[in-house]
Scaffold this active site. Structure first.
Site, PDB file in Angstrom:
ATOM      1  CG  HIS A 137      -1.998  -1.003   1.221  1.00 55.07           C
ATOM      2  ND1 HIS A 137      -2.859  -1.180   0.162  1.00 55.07           N
ATOM      3  CD2 HIS A 137      -2.342  -1.925   2.162  1.00 55.07           C
ATOM      4  CE1 HIS A 137      -3.694  -2.174   0.455  1.00 55.07           C
ATOM      5  NE2 HIS A 137      -3.405  -2.644   1.648  1.00 55.07           N
ATOM      6  CG  ASP A 173      -3.542  -8.308   1.267  1.00 58.57           C
ATOM      7  OD1 ASP A 173      -4.598  -7.763   1.644  1.00 58.57           O
ATOM      8  OD2 ASP A 173      -2.547  -8.414   2.005  1.00 58.57           O
ATOM      9  CG  HIS A 175      -6.949  -4.965   2.557  1.00 58.19           C
ATOM     10  ND1 HIS A 175      -6.497  -5.926   3.432  1.00 58.19           N
ATOM     11  CD2 HIS A 175      -7.954  -4.316   3.187  1.00 58.19           C
ATOM     12  CE1 HIS A 175      -7.200  -5.863   4.548  1.00 58.19           C
ATOM     13  NE2 HIS A 175      -8.089  -4.899   4.428  1.00 58.19           N
ATOM     14  CG  ASP A 262      -5.611  -9.748   4.287  1.00 56.37           C
ATOM     15  OD1 ASP A 262      -5.472 -10.343   3.200  1.00 56.37           O
ATOM     16  OD2 ASP A 262      -5.186  -8.610   4.483  1.00 56.37           O
TER      17      ASP A 262
END
Length: 390
Positions: A137, A173, A175, A262
């Site tokens: 990120h 991921d 995200h 996740d």
């Protein structure tokens, strides 16, 4: 077992710790590496210690003023002027607060991913795994989403510069892999693929199917945002079909994959309802793609994962077991296996939750998702749109 897989690890990477209550807990690295040792899968001969990335490497992605502020905010008592500017650089949020030793730990993680990519591109290893990496990120001028330096982007930029390699980046991921995507959004020689929970409901709020690249990079970005409460079968159907088409269309020289874990139902920071089955299957799919399209060149990094006791150790260990062709990975194709009793005995007294008994999950007792048919239908539509411009 393949003798040409490298495991990149440095004890100093555990220094990447924001505070005691922050969900990004480096203890997950210790739990995962210990699980690999306890099942006899981590040979010390495969382990290599990275060096920290220097400013020249970090500057391939990050602005010099940002690096300067990260360094200054890493002091035990940063100067007031740097503290005053910290908000501008995204380092005062609840997610990504500055902390002592931040630059040292974050640059070491970046160096680990650079080393992994260099080993593979130079031919010294066929595969390489850097479990502490995957901080996807971070942006050139600011930290975001628990990430200070974008190690995967730095590694990609380095091998682009040194080898001119065409890179397929696969992000699993939950995200969206926003920082890596935007770093190479106009680059026709870097293909970024991300499967994640839709940004309609989850940080960072990006990663929609219309994000496909710009200029010469158009068509070099594929995003597959799945619906909340997606389960194993829909996630894997969506992943297999889209990532296969991406690899076939792009034909990379190297595959770099990010293995945030996740999307598991136990993870506290997302709404996906998958089990360990996807973390057994996805590394196998990526491994196959690397051999079919990239001469076997495969680098894997870690990423998110916030159920550090029940999910992360198993999921991250499964990447290495697949990468090395370990018998456990092969056996899990047919049936589940127990986790090492020695590992469970070592960590059970510390764990706030009951540790799992086996590598995979028994999902028969899980509550069925009432909107399953609707969720699967939406994901199939998304899948079709995501790859229509390849």
């Amino acid at each position: 077992m393949t003798a040409r897989a490298a495991f990149i690890h440095h004890a100093g990477e555990a220094g990447y710790k924001f505070n005691d209550s922050h969900p990004f807990n480096p203890k997950r690295l210790e739990l995962a590496t210990d699980l690999l040792r306890k099942c006899g899968a981590l040979d010390d001969a495969c382990r290599l210690r990275p060096k920290a990335a220097d400013d020249a490497l970090l500057s391939l992605i990050h602005r010099s003023d940002y690096i300067e502020h990260v360094k200054s905010l890493s002091a035990d008592r940063p100067a007031p002027s740097y503290i005053a500017a910290a908000e501008r650089y995204g380092l005062t949020t609840e997610d990504t607060p500055f902390f002592p030793g931040m630059h040292t730990a974050a640059s070491l993680i970046a160096g680990g991913s650079v080393l992994a990519a260099e080993l593979v591109m130079s031919g010294r290893a066929e595969h390489a795994y850097h479990m502490a990496g995957g901080l996807h990120h971070a942006f050139p001028d600011r930290g975001s989403g628990f990430c200070v330096y974008n190690d995967a982007a730095v590694a990609i930029a380095d091998i682009r510069r040194r080898y001119g390699a065409r890179v397929l980046y696969i992000d699993t991921d939950v995200h969206h892999g926003d920082g890596v995507q935007w770093a190479f959004y106009a680059d026709p020689d870097v293909f970024t693929y991300s499967i994640h929970e839709t940004g309609k409901y989850l940080f960072p709020g990006t990663g929609f199917v219309h994000e496909k690249g710009v200029g010469e990079g158009f068509g070099r970005s594929v995003n597959v945002p799945v619906e909340p409460y997606t389960e194993d079968d829909s996630w894997l159907e969506t992943f297999r079909e889209t990532v296969e088409k991406a690899a076939a269309a792009f034909k990379p020289d190297i595959v770099i994959s990010q293995h945030g874990c996740d999307a598991h139902a136990f993870d506290p920071l997302s709404h996906i309802h998958c089990s360990m089955a996807i973390y057994r299957e996805m590394p196998a799919v990526i491994h196959d793609l690397a051999h079919r399209y990239a001469g076997g060149r495969w680098v894997a990094v870690g990423g998110g994962g916030y159920d550090i006791w029940r999910v992360v150790p198993r999921a991250w260990s499964l990447v290495w077991l697949e990468m090395t062709g370990h018998p456990i990975a092969q056996a899990l194709n047919a049936s589940d296996l127990p986790l090492p009793a020695e590992w469970r005995g070592r960590w059970a007294p510390e764990s706030p939750v009951q540790l799992p008994d086996t590598w995979l999950d028994d999902v028969s007792a899980w509550t069925p998702i009432p909107r399953r048919t609707e969720i699967e239908a939406v994901n199939r539509k998304t899948k079709a749109i995501a790859v229509q411009d390849l």
